[in-house]
Design an enzyme around this catalytic site. Structure first.
Site, PDB file in Angstrom:
ATOM      1  N   GLU A  71       0.817  -1.216   0.000  1.00 54.13           N
ATOM      2  CA  GLU A  71       0.000   0.000   0.000  1.00 54.13           C
ATOM      3  C   GLU A  71       0.853   1.269   0.000  1.00 54.13           C
ATOM      4  O   GLU A  71       0.463   2.275  -0.597  1.00 54.13           O
ATOM      5  CB  GLU A  71      -0.943   0.008   1.208  1.00 54.13           C
ATOM      6  CG  GLU A  71      -2.030  -1.042   1.150  1.00 54.13           C
ATOM      7  CD  GLU A  71      -1.626  -2.380   1.771  1.00 54.13           C
ATOM      8  OE1 GLU A  71      -2.485  -3.281   1.860  1.00 54.13           O
ATOM      9  OE2 GLU A  71      -0.428  -2.522   2.149  1.00 54.13           O
ATOM     10  N   PHE A  80     -12.138  -6.996  13.795  1.00 58.92           N
ATOM     11  CA  PHE A  80     -11.008  -7.463  12.995  1.00 58.92           C
ATOM     12  C   PHE A  80     -10.623  -6.408  11.955  1.00 58.92           C
ATOM     13  O   PHE A  80     -11.447  -5.922  11.196  1.00 58.92           O
ATOM     14  CB  PHE A  80     -11.378  -8.781  12.292  1.00 58.92           C
ATOM     15  CG  PHE A  80     -10.296  -9.306  11.392  1.00 58.92           C
ATOM     16  CD1 PHE A  80      -9.087  -9.730  11.919  1.00 58.92           C
ATOM     17  CD2 PHE A  80     -10.482  -9.370  10.016  1.00 58.92           C
ATOM     18  CE1 PHE A  80      -8.078 -10.213  11.092  1.00 58.92           C
ATOM     19  CE2 PHE A  80      -9.488  -9.851   9.178  1.00 58.92           C
ATOM     20  CZ  PHE A  80      -8.279 -10.274   9.717  1.00 58.92           C
ATOM     21  N   GLN A  81      -9.355  -6.034  11.961  1.00 56.96           N
ATOM     22  CA  GLN A  81      -8.762  -5.052  11.055  1.00 56.96           C
ATOM     23  C   GLN A  81      -9.418  -3.666  11.160  1.00 56.96           C
ATOM     24  O   GLN A  81      -9.459  -2.913  10.190  1.00 56.96           O
ATOM     25  CB  GLN A  81      -8.794  -5.549   9.603  1.00 56.96           C
ATOM     26  CG  GLN A  81      -7.859  -6.734   9.379  1.00 56.96           C
ATOM     27  CD  GLN A  81      -7.622  -7.054   7.921  1.00 56.96           C
ATOM     28  OE1 GLN A  81      -8.443  -6.757   7.065  1.00 56.96           O
ATOM     29  NE2 GLN A  81      -6.494  -7.686   7.628  1.00 56.96           N
ATOM     30  N   LYS A 129     -18.076  -0.396   5.563  1.00 61.26           N
ATOM     31  CA  LYS A 129     -18.532  -1.430   4.627  1.00 61.26           C
ATOM     32  C   LYS A 129     -20.046  -1.363   4.389  1.00 61.26           C
ATOM     33  O   LYS A 129     -20.516  -1.596   3.269  1.00 61.26           O
ATOM     34  CB  LYS A 129     -18.123  -2.805   5.141  1.00 61.26           C
ATOM     35  CG  LYS A 129     -18.075  -3.871   4.063  1.00 61.26           C
ATOM     36  CD  LYS A 129     -17.367  -5.123   4.549  1.00 61.26           C
ATOM     37  CE  LYS A 129     -17.253  -6.150   3.434  1.00 61.26           C
ATOM     38  NZ  LYS A 129     -16.545  -7.378   3.878  1.00 61.26           N
ATOM     39  N   MET A 178      24.387   8.495   3.002  1.00 62.22           N
ATOM     40  CA  MET A 178      24.304   9.784   3.671  1.00 62.22           C
ATOM     41  C   MET A 178      24.556   9.652   5.166  1.00 62.22           C
ATOM     42  O   MET A 178      25.230  10.497   5.768  1.00 62.22           O
ATOM     43  CB  MET A 178      22.942  10.433   3.414  1.00 62.22           C
ATOM     44  CG  MET A 178      22.837  11.858   3.939  1.00 62.22           C
ATOM     45  SD  MET A 178      24.070  12.970   3.217  1.00 62.22           S
ATOM     46  CE  MET A 178      23.291  13.383   1.664  1.00 62.22           C
TER      47      MET A 178
END
Length: 577
Positions: free
Chosen positions: A67, A129-130, A179, A492
């Site tokens: 993502e 959940f999630q 949802k 760096m």
């Protein structure tokens, strides 16, 4: 009779249609002109993906491998195309994986809209959940965000999201959609947003301030312009060019302003900042007028604020009122879109040349060339340098490529030495300094400007943070040219350890894999260069290819980037070695 029929047809077209929230989201995207989305599906966003499947002929979805890659690809697409980039993810870890890209887009003023799925409304707050509070998490790193819990909200909120993302000072917007709102139906009708109460994206220019700015410019003996990305975002490149030519004012760029003015333009004196050019930094503290256009006085540009341009009057052309006097107190603030304000300024400006003042920049450049530039691009030591690689890319691309860089030594070298003839050609992570940015951003840039060559210049450290996005390049045959400058170090950090920590290289030595074999595993043409005599031919072959191409260049392990302003030091304390 025909007029009556025409009116009836218009009325029928505006009649609301009953559809699901998921389908409404697709229609909103299409209404905003979106034809490309980057994302990763999951349970809470699956209804939208199901509708997306039905619109494949009108809306292309690019399955990134992470993502975060979706947000960076959307950024690259937005930066090079000037459009709003779109990324989509599911709830929970899918949504939280967007946060780095959101933060990067926020600080670099990149217009993207991120859409996330969320658990059903009745489960909010139950640790389902999630479930994550992505609105709460992303609030500090978005221009605006909103959680939709009812299908009926979708058209209005989506319209606001695109308007806010692209108007005024652009930035990222996140829309979280439960949802149930995706499954539920609504009477769909879409109208583009043209304004939001109490939100003023572009302040109207004040002619009094513009006249005050013109007076300061016309009376200055040593005027100096520092321009940033605001020029590009405001599409004010021609106005900037006209100003520097008419008034004879030397102009330097911030890292995100690079390419707004041709790098070979005689008034372009180089880059300011920690690893910028010597003259533009030192002479900041010698000018009598500093004109800042579309830049925000970032600490990497100013160094110590206690000593920054204290001798000069300062004019700040800026669209965001929050940036005025935030870091540097200014004498005249000109608020508004840079194109509009500069157009109003130009008729008031007297023609001038400032030959003696401009000659000071030439003298400082000669000092820097002798001490640094010559050995960077025409080295005599056996090992390859990053500078000579960038120089070869310049030659092979005729200064016309889009250069996408990651973060680190290679970034500073590329931004110092890359040559550009066209705006929107330098894509990099400026304010956040996000390692892993370049590979997915290059994918987005190539899709946003398919007719242009896109070259990703990446260090071996940052490359491995999003290396999985090679899968996108392979799957979609994205003709990106990837150049990994491999010094087997986090370069760096290693440089700072050498200069300020007595060469204690704590956790900066990299044991790297065979990058060529990895690229070949994704069916991407690849080769490795270790000798100077092979470099030009390899880059020429890469640039001539019409396919994706990977080139690893083994460069000096302990080569440092100079000039350098030590952290917190004055711009006058810039070091040449």
């Amino acid at each position: 009779m025909e007029t009556v029929k025409a009116k009836k047809k218009v009325t029928e077209e505006k009649k609301p249609v009953r559809i699901s929230g998921a389908e409404a989201i697709i229609h909103c995207l299409l209404a905003e002109g979106v034809d490309l989305i980057y994302g990763y599906p999951g349970g809470a966003i699956m209804p939208v993906y199901d509708e997306l499947y039905k619109f494949q002929d009108r809306l292309t979805h690019i399955l990134t491998r992470h993502e975060q890659g979706a947000t960076h690809a959307a950024q690259g697409y937005a930066r090079v195309s000037g459009k709003v980039g779109v990324a989509m993810a599911t709830s929970g870890p899918g949504a939280t994986n967007l946060v780095t890209g959101l933060a990067d887009a926020q600080i670099d003023s990149t217009p993207i809209v991120c859409i996330t799925g969320q658990v059903p409304r009745h489960l909010l707050g139950s640790d389902a959940f999630q479930e994550t509070d992505i609105v709460g998490i992303s609030t500090p790193v978005t221009k605006w965000n909103y959680q939709i819990t009812k299908a009926s909200e979708i058209p209005e909120i989506m319209a606001k999201a695109f308007y806010i993302a692209k108007s005024g000072r652009p930035g990222p917007v996140l829309v979280d959609i439960t949802k149930n709102a995706q499954f539920d139906e609504l009477d769909f009708h879409y109208e583009k947003c043209t304004g939001v109460r109490s939100y003023q994206p572009a302040p109207e220019p004040d002619m009094k301030a513009i006249k005050a700015a013109a007076d300061l410019i016309n009376n200055a003996k040593k005027p100096y312009i520092v321009f940033g990305q605001g020029v590009i975002l405001g599409e004010a490149e021609e106005q900037l060019k006209t100003l520097v030519e008419k008034a004879g004012i030397p102009a330097a760029w911030t890292i995100l302003g690079l390419s707004a003015l041709d790098t070979d333009h005689p008034m372009n004196v180089g880059m300011v900042g920690m690893h910028g050019n010597y003259g533009p930094n030192v002479l900041t503290n010698e000018c009598d007028l500093l004109i800042a256009i579309g830049m925000r006085f970032d600490d990497r540009v100013t160094g110590s604020l206690d000593t920054y341009a204290k001798q000069a009057k300062i004019i700040h052309f800026e669209i965001d009122p929050a940036e005025i006097n935030k870091n540097v107190k200014v004498d005249v603030a000109v608020l508004g879109n840079a194109k509009k304000t500069l157009e109003l300024l130009l008729p008031l400006i007297n023609e001038n040349e400032h030959k003696e003042w401009r000659a000071e920049f030439d003298k400082k450049y000669k000092e820097e060339f002798d001490a640094v530039i010559e050995k960077d691009i025409h080295p005599t030591k056996p090992g390859l340098t990053m500078g000579e690689v960038v120089e070869q890319i310049n030659k092979a691309s005729n200064h016309e490529a889009v250069i996408v860089t990651d973060v680190g030594q290679h970034q500073m070298i590329a931004c110092r030495y890359a040559k550009f003839k066209q705006s929107k050609s330098n894509i990099t992570s400026g304010g956040l300094g996000t390692m892993g940015f370049a590979l997915p951003a290059a994918i987005g840039a190539k899709m946003g400007a398919p007719k242009r060559e896109v070259v990703a210049i990446i260090g071996d450290g940052g490359y491995q943070m999003t290396i999985q996005e090679l899968g996108v390049i392979f799957q979609h045959d994205v003709a990106v040219k990837i150049v990994v400058l491999n010094n087997d170090h986090l370069g760096m950090v290693r440089q700072w350890q050498e200069l300020f920590f007595d060469s204690r290289y704590a956790s900066t030595v990299m044991t790297n894999p065979d990058f060529v074999k990895i690229a070949e595993g994704y069916h991407i043409k690849a080769q490795r260069v270790e000798k100077r005599e092979d470099l030009e031919g390899a880059i020429t072959e890469m640039m001539a290819s019409k396919k994706p191409y990977f080139l690893e260049v083994k460069v000096e392990k302990e080569d440092n980037v100079f000039p350098m302003i030590p952290s917190g030091a004055s711009v006058s304390d810039i070091r040449l070695k």
